[in-house]
Design an enzyme around this catalytic site. Structure first.
Site, mmCIF file in Angstrom:
data_model
loop_
_atom_site.group_PDB
_atom_site.id
_atom_site.type_symbol
_atom_site.label_atom_id
_atom_site.label_comp_id
_atom_site.label_asym_id
_atom_site.label_seq_id
_atom_site.Cartn_x
_atom_site.Cartn_y
_atom_site.Cartn_z
ATOM 1 N N CYS A 163 -1.964 -2.324 7.537
ATOM 2 C CA CYS A 163 -1.803 -3.318 6.565
ATOM 3 C C CYS A 163 -0.589 -4.313 6.640
ATOM 4 O O CYS A 163 -0.551 -5.216 6.166
ATOM 5 C CB CYS A 163 -1.863 -2.657 5.212
ATOM 6 N N ASP B 262 0.794 -1.294 -0.112
ATOM 7 C CA ASP B 262 0.014 -0.032 0.127
ATOM 8 C C ASP B 262 0.853 1.333 -0.234
ATOM 9 O O ASP B 262 0.362 2.199 0.655
ATOM 10 C CB ASP B 262 -0.794 -0.010 1.049
ATOM 11 N N LYS C 8 -7.138 -4.864 -3.205
ATOM 12 C CA LYS C 8 -7.607 -5.113 -2.191
ATOM 13 C C LYS C 8 -8.812 -4.393 -1.672
ATOM 14 O O LYS C 8 -8.405 -2.943 -2.002
ATOM 15 C CB LYS C 8 -6.837 -5.970 -0.958
#
Ligand SMILES: [Zn+2]
Length: 196
Positions: free
Chosen positions: A151, A8, A106
């Site tokens: 994450c 990310d 995602k």
């Protein structure tokens, strides 16, 4: 084989973004530097539809960082971030993505959040990254990215649970809350994850 996972590293988690991680921009030169050491690199991308139920804006009367129950899972409500098709969801131009072999997106299901690069938070569906690594004979993963206690930690925990040899590179991550990251790091070490 060992692979690198870039978790990310997207505009919305950088200083220009809607959910900026403090000092998040500092991971970019570090990650660019180490990328050459890997023959295989995967990246994950938080990728939400506008109506995603992790956004506080989709719950009337709720503010960001409040916690609610979402289909039986505890859900922190976030500012709108990483909406698909927006600049916030893109990788920063300063991140060298030329050698990224696969991108796993995602968080597309509006009803469940997805912190980990492997599963959604309810572990109802996989992203496909696990199967792809197996196909590529990957048995060991190094992890960098944002945010450290969210994450990145969830991805590291799932990688360890899935049987990979996991190293979290602390220099290549930054967290929303440093103390929370330290708690997660202790838990990860208890599961065999190396923190370097
Ligand atoms: Zn998200």
């Amino acid at each position: 084989m060992k692979a690198l996972i870039m978790v990310d590293i997207q505009n919305d988690f950088l200083s220009v973004g809607n959910l900026a991680v403090p000092e998040g921009d500092a991971v970019i030169p570090m990650v660019n530097n180490i990328a050459d050491d890997y023959s295989l690199i995967a990246a994950t991308q938080d990728w939400h539809p506008p109506g995603h139920l992790s956004f506080a804006s989709n719950h009337s009367g709720r503010d960001p960082f409040e916690t609610i129950d979402l289909d039986g899972l505890e859900q922190i409500l976030w500012p709108d971030h990483c909406q698909w098709g927006t600049r916030g969801a893109e990788f920063p131009e300063s991140l060298d993505t030329d050698r990224v072999a696969a991108i796993f997106r995602k968080g597309m299901d509006p009803r469940v959040d997805s912190y980990s690069g492997f599963y959604d938070n309810g572990r109802r569906h996989k992203t496909g990254m696990d199967a792809w690594f197996r196909e590529m004979d990957v048995d060991s993963v190094d992890i960098v990215g944002l945010a450290g206690e969210v994450c990145v930690a969830y991805t590291a925990r799932d990688a360890a649970d899935l049987g990979f040899d996991v190293t979290l590179i602390e220099d290549g991550t930054r967290s929303l809350d440093r103390k929370e990251f330290e708690r997660e790091a202790d838990d990860l070490e208890g599961r065999g994850v190396k923190i370097v």
